[in-house]
Design a protein around this motif. Structure first.
Motif, PDB file in Angstrom:
ATOM      1  N   LEU A   2       3.976 -18.866  -0.021  1.00 62.69           N
ATOM      2  CA  LEU A   2       3.928 -17.619   0.734  1.00 62.69           C
ATOM      3  C   LEU A   2       3.508 -16.485  -0.180  1.00 62.69           C
ATOM      4  O   LEU A   2       4.096 -16.285  -1.236  1.00 62.69           O
ATOM      5  CB  LEU A   2       5.302 -17.321   1.348  1.00 62.69           C
ATOM      6  N   THR A  22       2.621 -12.311   0.018  1.00 64.01           N
ATOM      7  CA  THR A  22       2.693 -11.153   0.896  1.00 64.01           C
ATOM      8  C   THR A  22       1.977  -9.969   0.276  1.00 64.01           C
ATOM      9  O   THR A  22       1.944  -9.828  -0.947  1.00 64.01           O
ATOM     10  CB  THR A  22       4.157 -10.757   1.188  1.00 64.01           C
ATOM     11  N   PRO A  73       7.471  -6.535   5.235  1.00 58.66           N
ATOM     12  CA  PRO A  73       7.304  -6.781   6.669  1.00 58.66           C
ATOM     13  C   PRO A  73       7.626  -5.548   7.509  1.00 58.66           C
ATOM     14  O   PRO A  73       8.516  -4.790   7.174  1.00 58.66           O
ATOM     15  CB  PRO A  73       8.311  -7.894   6.968  1.00 58.66           C
ATOM     16  N   THR A 116       3.702  -6.514  11.527  1.00 63.42           N
ATOM     17  CA  THR A 116       3.201  -7.530  10.595  1.00 63.42           C
ATOM     18  C   THR A 116       3.188  -8.893  11.268  1.00 63.42           C
ATOM     19  O   THR A 116       4.142  -9.274  11.927  1.00 63.42           O
ATOM     20  CB  THR A 116       4.060  -7.578   9.325  1.00 63.42           C
ATOM     21  N   PHE A 126       2.311 -13.211  10.717  1.00 67.47           N
ATOM     22  CA  PHE A 126       2.202 -14.271   9.724  1.00 67.47           C
ATOM     23  C   PHE A 126       1.010 -15.144  10.086  1.00 67.47           C
ATOM     24  O   PHE A 126       0.809 -15.485  11.247  1.00 67.47           O
ATOM     25  CB  PHE A 126       3.483 -15.109   9.686  1.00 67.47           C
ATOM     26  N   ILE A 176      -4.550 -10.441   3.291  1.00 71.15           N
ATOM     27  CA  ILE A 176      -3.487  -9.853   2.478  1.00 71.15           C
ATOM     28  C   ILE A 176      -3.791  -8.390   2.181  1.00 71.15           C
ATOM     29  O   ILE A 176      -2.922  -7.525   2.309  1.00 71.15           O
ATOM     30  CB  ILE A 176      -3.308 -10.641   1.165  1.00 71.15           C
ATOM     31  N   TYR A 195      -0.770  -8.484   7.404  1.00 67.06           N
ATOM     32  CA  TYR A 195      -0.448  -9.898   7.515  1.00 67.06           C
ATOM     33  C   TYR A 195       0.291 -10.419   6.290  1.00 67.06           C
ATOM     34  O   TYR A 195       0.065  -9.962   5.176  1.00 67.06           O
ATOM     35  CB  TYR A 195      -1.728 -10.738   7.667  1.00 67.06           C
ATOM     36  N   HIS A 196       1.140 -11.386   6.531  1.00 67.94           N
ATOM     37  CA  HIS A 196       1.702 -12.230   5.486  1.00 67.94           C
ATOM     38  C   HIS A 196       0.962 -13.544   5.623  1.00 67.94           C
ATOM     39  O   HIS A 196       0.868 -14.096   6.716  1.00 67.94           O
ATOM     40  CB  HIS A 196       3.203 -12.444   5.690  1.00 67.94           C
TER      41      HIS A 196
END
Length: 70
Positions: free
Chosen positions: A8, A10, A14, A18, A20, A39, A44-45
């Protein structure tokens, strides 16, 4: 069958807006560039997927060296 490893990454903390994104094959080519741009967008994650753990770890190190990515 090779074991898959997900890492993951980031871009920011968050928030309610946001999302994923699961980006398989993001350790090279178009998948890598897509991950980087997602990114950097701060919206977004990104879950970076790679069949080869060593290549996945290398992609993470490369992305972490990009200004604006934590």
């Amino acid at each position: 069958a090779a074991e898959q490893k997900l890492v993951l990454i980031t871009g920011t903390s968050p928030t309610l807006t946001t999302s994923f994104i699961n980006n398989p094959g993001a350790n090279q080519g178009i998948g890598f560039e897509t991950a980087k741009n997602l990114i950097l967008s701060d919206n977004y994650h990104v879950i970076l997927g790679s069949r080869d753990p060593a290549k996945g770890e290398e992609a993470v190190k490369t992305l972490e060296a990009v200004p604006g990515i934590k």
